[in-house]
Write a protein that holds these residues in place. Sequence first.
Motif, short mmCIF file in Angstrom:
data_model
loop_
_atom_site.label_atom_id
_atom_site.label_comp_id
_atom_site.label_asym_id
_atom_site.label_seq_id
_atom_site.Cartn_x
_atom_site.Cartn_y
_atom_site.Cartn_z
N GLY A 74 0.82 -1.21 0.00
CA GLY A 74 0.00 0.00 0.00
C GLY A 74 0.85 1.25 0.00
O GLY A 74 0.51 2.26 -0.65
N SER A 121 -9.61 -1.19 -2.50
CA SER A 121 -9.65 -2.01 -1.28
C SER A 121 -11.08 -2.17 -0.79
O SER A 121 -11.51 -3.27 -0.41
N ALA A 174 -7.12 -6.64 3.00
CA ALA A 174 -7.51 -5.50 2.15
C ALA A 174 -7.49 -4.21 2.96
O ALA A 174 -7.06 -3.16 2.47
N ALA A 231 -4.97 -0.78 2.72
CA ALA A 231 -5.50 0.58 2.71
C ALA A 231 -4.86 1.47 3.77
O ALA A 231 -4.98 2.71 3.69
#
Length: 232
Positions: A66, A82, A144, A148
Amino acid sequence: MIALITAALAIGVLGNLHCIGMCGPIALALPVHNDVALVKSLKIVVYNVGRILTYGLLGLAFGMLGRSFVIAGYQQWLSIISGLLILLLFFVPGLSHKFQSIRLIGVLKNSMRDFLQRKNTTALFVFGMLNGLLPCGLVYIAIAASVATMDPVKGSVFMMVFGFATLPVMFAMSYSAALIKNKSGIVFKRASSVLILVVATVLILRGMNLGIPYVSPAISTPFEEVNCCKHP
């Protein structure tokens, strides 16, 4: 950071019903039932520490991924993607099960079986680490969210806190065969569903650059000139 930890705790706690269904059989299979209480507790904790450590390493790796998007200036799209990925995994749970057929997963399960048969503390620790790599829809959702965070440390913290939140139920499952009552299970399932949808929505809104404080703040690109640094 407080909001990050709260979100990770909430996903882990409210996702405990899912953990019972997915990891419950593994927890019940731990070779600890003939040990005295203290030794049994120690082995269960060691197994879960291995599992949570793997979550932390996954969070570190995906948080670093990320971070690379932040450097490239794609953080808005990353947040939106995401959120959409979480929604996809939520509404199409069969996607996560498709990973079960991958050959590598079969190798992983065979390795876990070998370590489980050794029945010593070190083997249980490695068994827990390998368990953290097994395909799991709830873990995918947490990953996910860790992507982020756009930061390897925050991603690692998020995943470890998430894993820690599942510890009480996983410990109880290994220590005793007693399960959560059906009525409580329904409440947990509904609450976790709502929370997952909220997290996905917040991630999508955050990436839309709407200028809403805390929800969708305006994101400046690395090449944007900062007003306070302008010269007259």
